[in-house]
Scaffold this active site. Structure first.
Site, short mmCIF file in Angstrom:
data_model
loop_
_atom_site.label_atom_id
_atom_site.label_comp_id
_atom_site.label_asym_id
_atom_site.label_seq_id
_atom_site.Cartn_x
_atom_site.Cartn_y
_atom_site.Cartn_z
N ARG A 15 3.99 -0.21 -4.85
CA ARG A 15 5.19 -1.28 -5.59
C ARG A 15 6.53 -0.61 -4.91
O ARG A 15 6.73 -1.58 -4.53
CB ARG A 15 5.35 -1.33 -7.34
CG ARG A 15 3.90 -2.03 -7.96
CD ARG A 15 4.15 -2.04 -9.53
NE ARG A 15 3.15 -2.23 -9.77
CZ ARG A 15 2.97 -2.54 -11.65
NH1 ARG A 15 4.15 -2.82 -12.08
NH2 ARG A 15 1.64 -3.28 -11.80
N ASP B 238 12.08 -11.55 -21.45
CA ASP B 238 11.41 -10.48 -20.56
C ASP B 238 12.89 -9.89 -19.87
O ASP B 238 13.28 -10.18 -19.72
CB ASP B 238 10.55 -10.97 -19.46
CG ASP B 238 9.59 -10.28 -19.54
OD1 ASP B 238 8.26 -10.46 -19.43
OD2 ASP B 238 9.65 -8.96 -18.57
#
Length: 273
Positions: A43, A143
């Site tokens: 990632r 979030d």
């Protein structure tokens, strides 16, 4: 191990991993265990390509010396967003019964792992079905990841994402794309009006809420925190909830250590003391 290292685009050491562990813990409270080496490398390699850095050491040193937008990209890269419509269906059955048992209430609800929006929209669909279209129901959906919030606010999904939706719900709550948008679904405006999407970092003290909540969905969030961080976040959630309000948590989460804050009332559903 040496074969892995030779195949990698960037050098990746244990020291780099430990640094990433420390930085994501400081920023987001996330505890990355040692089995996450490959995931972190994969990632964050994208961030090196995007920023032009040739090594993790240089990228992380730059990150530590600046307080700019790359920090958000770093956090976005390391957060996991696994979600679907009506995931863990029993929670929505309990939610519907709870809403019906208190008609006329002006509901304040928080979903604090909104991800790409499937969970918040499942909550408001349940509310509309249980309370009717005149429901006084406001959902704040948050979030830490800015990219998934943008997707959630847009409310557009591929047809494959609709696995958890029956035909009646698809017809009532979604618009089906035509022409160039074939294969896509858009959430109807009546659902979008009931949700406010906002960015919240659970370990920080700058939560924007003014009113206490009747219901909080905090599902599959605490599994990323160590015990100390879990307790700290639970205490903060407790402070923004009304006495007797409900907390919905993930299927593998257990807060028996926090009986002074919450009492188990059903399968992974707690009541705030």
């Amino acid at each position: 191990m040496s074969g892995d290292a030779q195949a990698r685009e960037f050098s990746w050491t244990q020291e780099d991993f430990v640094r990433v562990q420390s930085l994501i813990y400081q920023r987001a409270g996330i505890s990355l265990h040692d089995g996450k080496h490959a995931m972190v490398y994969s990632r964050l390699s994208r961030r090196l390509r995007e920023t032009g850095y040739q090594s993790f050491r240089d990228y992380l040193a730059w990150l530590e010396s600046h307080d700019g937008p790359e920090w958000q990209e770093f956090v976005n890269a390391l957060t996991t967003n696994l979600t679907s419509f009506f995931r863990e269906q029993h929670h929505f059955d309990i939610l519907a019964e709870h809403l019906k048992a208190h008609p006329g209430r002006a509901w304040q609800v928080w979903c604090n792992a909104a991800s790409t929006g499937e969970e918040p929209y499942s909550i408001v669909m349940t509310a509309l079905e249980a309370l009717g279209s005149q429901a006084h129901f406001k959902l704040q959906a948050s979030d830490i990841d800015s990219k998934v919030l943008a997707t959630a606010a847009r409310g557009v999904y591929r047809l494959e994402a609709a696995k958890g939706l029956d035909t009646a719900r698809l017809q009532r709550f979604f618009l089906r794309g035509k022409g160039a948008n074939a294969g896509l679904l858009r959430v109807k405006p009546e659902l979008q009006r009931m949700v406010e999407f906002l960015q919240v970092n659970l370990i920080r003290d700058d939560w924007p809420f003014k009113d206490a909540f009747d219901i909080v969905f905090c599902r599959n969030v605490m599994i990323y925190f160590d015990a100390q961080t879990q307790r700290r976040v639970l205490e903060k959630i407790h402070r923004v909830m009304k006495p007797g309000s409900l907390l919905f948590v993930g299927h593998s989460e257990n807060f028996n250590e926090s009986r002074d804050l919450f009492v188990l009332r059903g399968k992974t559903v707690y009541e705030r003391r």
